[in-house]
Design a protein around this motif. Sequence first.
Motif, PDB file in Angstrom:
ATOM      1  N   SER A 178      31.199   2.605  -4.563  1.00  0.00           N
ATOM      2  CA  SER A 178      29.972   2.390  -5.865  1.00  0.00           C
ATOM      3  C   SER A 178      28.499   2.649  -6.127  1.00  0.00           C
ATOM      4  N   ILE A 179      28.280   2.837  -7.148  1.00  0.00           N
ATOM      5  CA  ILE A 179      26.747   3.156  -7.351  1.00  0.00           C
ATOM      6  C   ILE A 179      26.123   1.981  -7.187  1.00  0.00           C
ATOM      7  N   ALA A 180      25.304   1.403  -6.444  1.00  0.00           N
ATOM      8  CA  ALA A 180      24.437  -0.111  -7.117  1.00  0.00           C
ATOM      9  C   ALA A 180      23.369   0.146  -6.969  1.00  0.00           C
ATOM     10  N   PRO A 181      22.867  -1.347  -7.723  1.00  0.00           N
ATOM     11  CA  PRO A 181      21.006  -1.255  -7.254  1.00  0.00           C
ATOM     12  C   PRO A 181      20.935  -1.858  -6.196  1.00  0.00           C
ATOM     13  N   GLN A 182      19.484  -2.377  -5.963  1.00  0.00           N
ATOM     14  CA  GLN A 182      19.654  -3.042  -4.821  1.00  0.00           C
ATOM     15  C   GLN A 182      19.461  -5.052  -4.394  1.00  0.00           C
ATOM     16  N   ASP A 183      19.879  -4.458  -5.858  1.00  0.00           N
ATOM     17  CA  ASP A 183      20.381  -6.463  -5.915  1.00  0.00           C
ATOM     18  C   ASP A 183      21.629  -6.464  -5.484  1.00  0.00           C
ATOM     19  N   GLY A 184      22.412  -5.518  -4.841  1.00  0.00           N
ATOM     20  CA  GLY A 184      23.801  -5.247  -4.633  1.00  0.00           C
ATOM     21  C   GLY A 184      25.498  -5.521  -5.737  1.00  0.00           C
ATOM     22  N   SER A 185      24.407  -5.668  -6.983  1.00  0.00           N
ATOM     23  CA  SER A 185      25.940  -5.606  -8.241  1.00  0.00           C
ATOM     24  C   SER A 185      26.283  -4.050  -8.946  1.00  0.00           C
ATOM     25  N   THR A 186      27.470  -3.686  -8.681  1.00  0.00           N
ATOM     26  CA  THR A 186      28.066  -2.656  -8.921  1.00  0.00           C
ATOM     27  C   THR A 186      27.835  -2.329 -10.242  1.00  0.00           C
ATOM     28  N   LEU A 187      27.218  -0.732  -9.638  1.00  0.00           N
ATOM     29  CA  LEU A 187      27.026  -0.661 -11.879  1.00  0.00           C
ATOM     30  C   LEU A 187      28.793   0.841 -11.609  1.00  0.00           C
ATOM     31  N   MET A 188      28.800   1.891 -11.109  1.00  0.00           N
ATOM     32  CA  MET A 188      29.685   2.185 -10.787  1.00  0.00           C
ATOM     33  C   MET A 188      30.730   2.727 -10.463  1.00  0.00           C
ATOM     34  N   PRO A 189      31.680   2.918 -10.396  1.00  0.00           N
ATOM     35  CA  PRO A 189      33.043   2.614  -9.524  1.00  0.00           C
ATOM     36  C   PRO A 189      33.251   4.786  -8.878  1.00  0.00           C
ATOM     37  N   THR A 190      32.814   4.945  -7.849  1.00  0.00           N
ATOM     38  CA  THR A 190      32.718   6.178  -7.131  1.00  0.00           C
ATOM     39  C   THR A 190      33.478   6.528  -5.702  1.00  0.00           C
ATOM     40  N   ARG A 191      34.333   7.542  -6.627  1.00  0.00           N
ATOM     41  CA  ARG A 191      35.338   8.384  -5.420  1.00  0.00           C
ATOM     42  C   ARG A 191      34.252   9.522  -5.276  1.00  0.00           C
ATOM     43  N   TRP A 192      34.659  10.261  -3.792  1.00  0.00           N
ATOM     44  CA  TRP A 192      34.629  11.104  -2.943  1.00  0.00           C
ATOM     45  C   TRP A 192      35.854  11.975  -3.380  1.00  0.00           C
ATOM     46  N   VAL A 193      36.083  12.873  -4.579  1.00  0.00           N
ATOM     47  CA  VAL A 193      37.365  13.788  -3.971  1.00  0.00           C
ATOM     48  C   VAL A 193      37.402  15.267  -3.347  1.00  0.00           C
ATOM     49  N   GLY A 194      38.707  15.892  -3.099  1.00  0.00           N
ATOM     50  CA  GLY A 194      39.031  16.834  -2.264  1.00  0.00           C
ATOM     51  C   GLY A 194      39.778  16.547  -0.922  1.00  0.00           C
TER      52      GLY A 194
ATOM     53  N   ASN B  82      28.018  32.761  -3.958  1.00  0.00           N
ATOM     54  CA  ASN B  82      26.715  33.123  -3.744  1.00  0.00           C
ATOM     55  C   ASN B  82      25.237  31.761  -3.303  1.00  0.00           C
ATOM     56  N   ALA B  83      26.621  30.618  -3.709  1.00  0.00           N
ATOM     57  CA  ALA B  83      25.007  29.247  -3.534  1.00  0.00           C
ATOM     58  C   ALA B  83      26.315  28.454  -2.172  1.00  0.00           C
ATOM     59  N   ALA B  84      27.108  28.509  -2.353  1.00  0.00           N
ATOM     60  CA  ALA B  84      27.633  27.691  -1.498  1.00  0.00           C
ATOM     61  C   ALA B  84      29.150  28.442  -0.839  1.00  0.00           C
ATOM     62  N   GLU B  85      29.553  27.484  -0.044  1.00  0.00           N
ATOM     63  CA  GLU B  85      30.632  27.849   0.912  1.00  0.00           C
ATOM     64  C   GLU B  85      31.628  27.147   1.446  1.00  0.00           C
ATOM     65  N   GLY B  86      33.067  26.581   2.054  1.00  0.00           N
ATOM     66  CA  GLY B  86      33.356  26.076   3.038  1.00  0.00           C
ATOM     67  C   GLY B  86      34.197  25.233   1.692  1.00  0.00           C
ATOM     68  N   GLU B  87      34.354  24.549   2.838  1.00  0.00           N
ATOM     69  CA  GLU B  87      35.708  22.940   2.059  1.00  0.00           C
ATOM     70  C   GLU B  87      34.714  21.488   1.935  1.00  0.00           C
ATOM     71  N   ILE B  88      34.330  21.353   0.914  1.00  0.00           N
ATOM     72  CA  ILE B  88      33.777  19.890   0.628  1.00  0.00           C
ATOM     73  C   ILE B  88      34.183  18.977  -0.151  1.00  0.00           C
ATOM     74  N   HIS B  89      34.225  17.644   0.496  1.00  0.00           N
ATOM     75  CA  HIS B  89      34.116  16.695  -0.339  1.00  0.00           C
ATOM     76  C   HIS B  89      33.197  16.757  -1.536  1.00  0.00           C
ATOM     77  N   VAL B  90      33.466  15.432  -3.066  1.00  0.00           N
ATOM     78  CA  VAL B  90      32.415  15.566  -3.938  1.00  0.00           C
ATOM     79  C   VAL B  90      32.482  14.339  -4.127  1.00  0.00           C
ATOM     80  N   PRO B  91      31.711  13.915  -5.084  1.00  0.00           N
ATOM     81  CA  PRO B  91      32.028  12.561  -5.314  1.00  0.00           C
ATOM     82  C   PRO B  91      31.336  12.150  -6.943  1.00  0.00           C
ATOM     83  N   LEU B  92      32.873  11.258  -7.378  1.00  0.00           N
ATOM     84  CA  LEU B  92      32.931  11.542  -8.950  1.00  0.00           C
ATOM     85  C   LEU B  92      32.393   9.957  -9.341  1.00  0.00           C
TER      86      LEU B  92
END
Length: 365
Positions: free
Chosen positions: A13-29, A36-46
């Motif tokens: 999750s993306i969380a503020p400094q007080d520890g409360s959850t703002l937004m559920p986040t997963r890395w997919v891939g 010409n700007a990126a190469e490889g196999e990369i997980h991305v966060p959503l």
Amino acid sequence: MTSYTGPTSATSSIAPQDGSTLMPTRWVGPLRISGNAAEGEIHVPLATYESPLWPSVARGARISRLVDAGIRATLVDDRMTRSILIEATDTQAAHAAGRALHDRLDELCALTRTTSRYAELLAVRHEIVGPLLYVRFEFSTGDASGHNMATLAADTLLTHLLAHLPNVSYGSVSANYCTDKKATAINGILGRGKNVTAEILVPRHIVADRLRTTAAKIAHLNVTKNLVGTLLAGGIRSANAHYANMLLAFYLATGQDAANIVEGSQGITYAADRDGDLYFSCTLPNLIVGTVGNGKSLPAIEDALTQLGCRAQRPDGANARRLAALAAATVLCGELSLMAAQTNPGELMHAHTRLERLNGALHAH
């Protein structure tokens, strides 16, 4: 709108400094990317509350790993804009001021460099409406998305012009000819931020086995839905199924100004049947992303940018261009998955219902 595609990585999750959850986040891939700007196999966060988005993008990412070149992302252009408004006494004075702008281009370029060590003035365009002179400045802004940098430079240039041009006065430091956080024809034509096209060529057996459809069906749906349907709706320089879904989730997970998905989600999906193989591309002329600046020092964002390889020692601007290429590739993954799902009656709704019930049950426990 998204479709079920299979498992994804663990939820954080993306969380503020007080520890409360703002937004559920997963890395997919990972998704496979080249270009010409990126190469490889990369997980991305959503980061999203629309839980079917994760598996939908994951299916597109799996497809990319089955293709040798993966998703080819080509960064075509990179510039941030800010427009100013100068009010003249009449049209003739506005016209004279507009011509003077271009005569003073070297002077304006030098002045821009005094506002930031990263800002460079690339071009100046103007439009005249009666006594009103609208000036669109186009800047390179390094690894920053460039909102504040462009505004500071534009403000400095405006002050200078008012002091040296006759028969003009202040109108505004932001004149909506930029255009910031609004869907407009000018941004679609000239671009604002990073202009990136992501493309993939999927062999027919992968289209059949993994997407459960055909290249001909996807190409036909792209015409009838994305092109004709959007035309009937009055879309502005845009023809896609759901770029905004992937972009918002990617922007939130990487510390971007989320309001920029308004122009960022302008873009065109192109699909073609090449003897049974599927050519599929997503062109996004208005990707406004940065790897430095407001919000980027938050621990969760810093970690995400580091994992994406956007904290490496590279020439100025290269990390932001890499991030834009990854954003475009992520959009393609979700767009391809949804378009394939919508060629099959009932698949989209079945996936949403099943996944949302599954997530509801997990959260209940």
